[in-house]
Write a protein that holds these residues in place. Structure first.
Motif, short mmCIF file in Angstrom:
data_model
loop_
_atom_site.label_atom_id
_atom_site.label_comp_id
_atom_site.label_asym_id
_atom_site.label_seq_id
_atom_site.Cartn_x
_atom_site.Cartn_y
_atom_site.Cartn_z
N CYS A 45 0.81 -1.22 0.00
CA CYS A 45 0.00 0.00 0.00
C CYS A 45 0.84 1.27 0.00
CB CYS A 45 -0.95 0.01 1.20
SG CYS A 45 -0.11 0.09 2.82
N LYS A 46 2.18 1.14 0.10
CA LYS A 46 3.13 2.26 0.06
C LYS A 46 3.00 3.20 1.25
CE LYS A 46 4.51 0.62 -3.83
NZ LYS A 46 5.76 -0.17 -3.88
N THR A 47 2.31 2.77 2.29
CA THR A 47 2.19 3.59 3.49
C THR A 47 3.51 3.59 4.25
OG1 THR A 47 -0.15 3.05 3.70
CG2 THR A 47 0.96 3.89 5.67
N SER A 48 3.92 4.76 4.73
CA SER A 48 5.14 4.86 5.52
C SER A 48 5.01 4.03 6.79
CB SER A 48 5.45 6.31 5.87
OG SER A 48 5.69 7.08 4.71
N ILE A 49 6.07 3.33 7.13
CA ILE A 49 6.05 2.47 8.31
C ILE A 49 6.49 3.27 9.52
CG2 ILE A 49 7.02 0.38 9.36
CD1 ILE A 49 7.38 -0.75 6.56
N ARG A 50 5.65 3.30 10.55
CA ARG A 50 5.98 4.02 11.78
C ARG A 50 7.12 3.32 12.50
NH1 ARG A 50 1.43 7.05 13.32
NH2 ARG A 50 2.79 7.92 14.95
N TRP A 51 7.84 4.07 13.34
CA TRP A 51 9.03 3.53 13.98
C TRP A 51 8.72 2.31 14.84
CZ3 TRP A 51 9.42 2.98 19.19
CH2 TRP A 51 8.53 3.71 19.99
N PHE A 52 7.55 2.30 15.50
CA PHE A 52 7.22 1.18 16.38
C PHE A 52 6.81 -0.06 15.61
CE2 PHE A 52 3.74 4.33 16.31
CZ PHE A 52 2.76 3.61 15.65
N ASP A 53 6.58 0.09 14.30
CA ASP A 53 6.31 -1.07 13.46
C ASP A 53 7.54 -1.46 12.64
OD1 ASP A 53 3.71 -1.45 14.26
OD2 ASP A 53 2.86 -0.17 12.69
N ASN A 54 8.67 -0.81 12.93
CA ASN A 54 9.88 -1.05 12.15
C ASN A 54 11.03 -1.49 13.04
OD1 ASN A 54 11.11 -1.13 9.63
ND2 ASN A 54 11.92 0.95 9.81
N PRO A 56 13.53 -4.06 14.25
CA PRO A 56 14.05 -5.28 13.62
C PRO A 56 13.62 -6.55 14.36
CG PRO A 56 15.75 -3.60 13.71
CD PRO A 56 14.58 -3.08 14.50
N LEU A 57 13.22 -7.54 13.63
CA LEU A 57 12.83 -8.86 14.09
C LEU A 57 11.54 -8.84 14.90
CD1 LEU A 57 13.69 -11.82 13.94
CD2 LEU A 57 14.93 -11.51 16.08
N LEU A 58 11.46 -8.00 15.94
CA LEU A 58 10.32 -8.02 16.84
C LEU A 58 9.03 -7.61 16.14
CD1 LEU A 58 11.86 -6.50 20.10
CD2 LEU A 58 11.56 -8.91 19.48
N SER A 59 9.08 -6.58 15.30
CA SER A 59 7.87 -6.10 14.63
C SER A 59 7.27 -7.16 13.72
CB SER A 59 8.17 -4.83 13.82
OG SER A 59 8.45 -3.76 14.68
N PHE A 60 8.12 -7.99 13.11
CA PHE A 60 7.64 -9.03 12.22
C PHE A 60 6.69 -9.97 12.96
CE2 PHE A 60 8.06 -13.26 10.29
CZ PHE A 60 7.76 -12.98 8.96
N TRP A 62 5.33 -9.32 16.06
CA TRP A 62 4.28 -8.55 16.71
C TRP A 62 3.12 -8.30 15.75
CZ3 TRP A 62 2.58 -7.18 21.29
CH2 TRP A 62 1.71 -6.11 21.41
N LEU A 63 3.44 -8.00 14.49
CA LEU A 63 2.41 -7.74 13.47
C LEU A 63 1.94 -9.01 12.78
CD1 LEU A 63 4.00 -4.58 11.82
CD2 LEU A 63 2.05 -4.64 13.38
N ARG A 64 2.50 -10.16 13.19
CA ARG A 64 2.15 -11.45 12.59
C ARG A 64 2.36 -11.45 11.08
NH1 ARG A 64 -3.35 -13.15 15.99
NH2 ARG A 64 -2.38 -12.98 18.07
N ALA A 65 3.47 -10.83 10.69
CA ALA A 65 3.91 -10.81 9.29
C ALA A 65 2.89 -10.14 8.37
CB ALA A 65 4.23 -12.22 8.79
N ARG A 66 2.19 -9.13 8.90
CA ARG A 66 1.19 -8.40 8.11
C ARG A 66 1.38 -6.89 8.30
NH1 ARG A 66 -1.53 -11.67 4.40
NH2 ARG A 66 -1.79 -13.73 5.32
N CYS A 67 1.10 -6.13 7.25
CA CYS A 67 1.11 -4.67 7.35
C CYS A 67 -0.04 -4.23 8.25
CB CYS A 67 0.98 -4.05 5.96
SG CYS A 67 0.72 -2.25 5.96
N ARG A 68 0.21 -3.31 9.17
CA ARG A 68 -0.83 -2.85 10.08
C ARG A 68 -1.98 -2.17 9.33
NH1 ARG A 68 -0.85 -1.63 15.51
NH2 ARG A 68 1.42 -1.90 15.66
N ARG A 69 -1.66 -1.48 8.23
CA ARG A 69 -2.68 -0.71 7.53
C ARG A 69 -3.49 -1.54 6.54
NH1 ARG A 69 -3.90 4.62 6.57
NH2 ARG A 69 -4.88 5.08 4.56
N CYS A 70 -2.80 -2.23 5.63
CA CYS A 70 -3.52 -2.92 4.55
C CYS A 70 -3.61 -4.43 4.74
CB CYS A 70 -2.87 -2.62 3.20
SG CYS A 70 -1.26 -3.41 2.97
N GLY A 71 -2.87 -4.97 5.70
CA GLY A 71 -2.90 -6.41 5.94
C GLY A 71 -2.07 -7.21 4.97
#
Length: 261
Positions: A45-54, A56-60, A62-71
């Protein structure tokens, strides 16, 4: 003991953070895009990734390998590259200790990791990595590494020369190109950091591994005879193996040769 463990943990975390930047390089360099701007964004979706979703390793996870915005699905390659870079740094420091040489070798590991992933994806090794890497390797050898400038020059000449000769004669021997220009420059870069002995060991290991993988792929009918497979990843892995295990590998080779005489 706890201080040493803490140092290794911090080193691994630093490797993860730098590995996150390497993912940007792997994604953008083949397309000639800047690795600085814009910031990280979702490839879907080309949405900028916020720092707390970026992180390393942990965000992957935490987000269950999905973009928070578009899934959209986040590739497993991102945490893999981060972990490989972190593990590479640990291996280098464990082998060479906490010194300036280890810092240079850690840089080489990161460069090779980027090369490996780009070559797998695009069958190309960008000059923007290998050519500056060659220069960095030469000056690092001249002023930091035990190799010295003369050893670096010999490594560059032999690394580039061997594959250049193979590329030149392949059309006459096999009726097709056997080596790309990117592979030639990559082995020259490896020679700039490691010298001619490691060039020979790297090429030997890469050739053995590439042949074995090619035979396996043809056996399982995942590749047809005459089809190209990227050689850069094998050169990169061979260089790291030679850097860390050269004495052990050379001892094994020498023992095998002596047993056959």
């Amino acid at each position: 003991m706890m201080e040493e463990l803490g140092s290794y943990i911090l080193l691994f975390v630093a490797g993860l953070v730098i590995g996150s930047f390497l993912n940007v390089c792997i994604l953008r360099l083949p397309h000639g895009q800047s690795v600085i701007r814009p910031g990280s964004n979702c490839p879907h979706c080309k949405t900028s990734i916020r720092w707390f979703d970026n992180v390393p390793l942990l965000s992957f996870f935490w987000l269950r390998a999905r973009c928070r915005r578009c899934g959209g699905k986040i590739s497993w390659r991102y945490p893999l590259v981060e972990c490989l870079n972190g593990a590479g740094y640990l291996g280098i420091v464990y082998t060479f200790g906490w010194n300036r040489s280890a810092l240079v070798y850690a840089l080489l590991v990161s460069l090779l990791l980027v090369v490996m992933m780009i070559d797998v994806d695009h069958l190309v090794i960008p000059d923007v990595i290998s050519l500056p890497g060659m220069v960095i390797g030469f000056f690092a050898s001249a002023f930091i590494l035990p190799l010295g400038w003369a050893g670096s020059l010999l490594g560059i000449a032999l690394g580039g020369g061997i594959l250049w000769v193979l590329a030149a004669v392949s059309p006459y021997l096999f009726g097709k190109e056997g080596m790309g220009g990117g592979d030639i420059k990559l082995l020259a870069m490896i020679g700039a950091f490691l010298g001619w002995q490691h060039v020979c060991m790297t090429l030997f290991l890469a050739s053995c591994a590439g042949t074995a993988v090619g035979i396996a792929l043809m056996a399982f009918r995942d590749m047809e005879r005459g089809q190209y497979i990227p050689f850069g990843p094998f050169l990169a892995l061979g260089a790291v193996a030679s850097l860390v295990f050269y004495q052990e590998l050379f001892g094994m080779y020498e023992s095998i040769v002596l047993s056959l005489i």
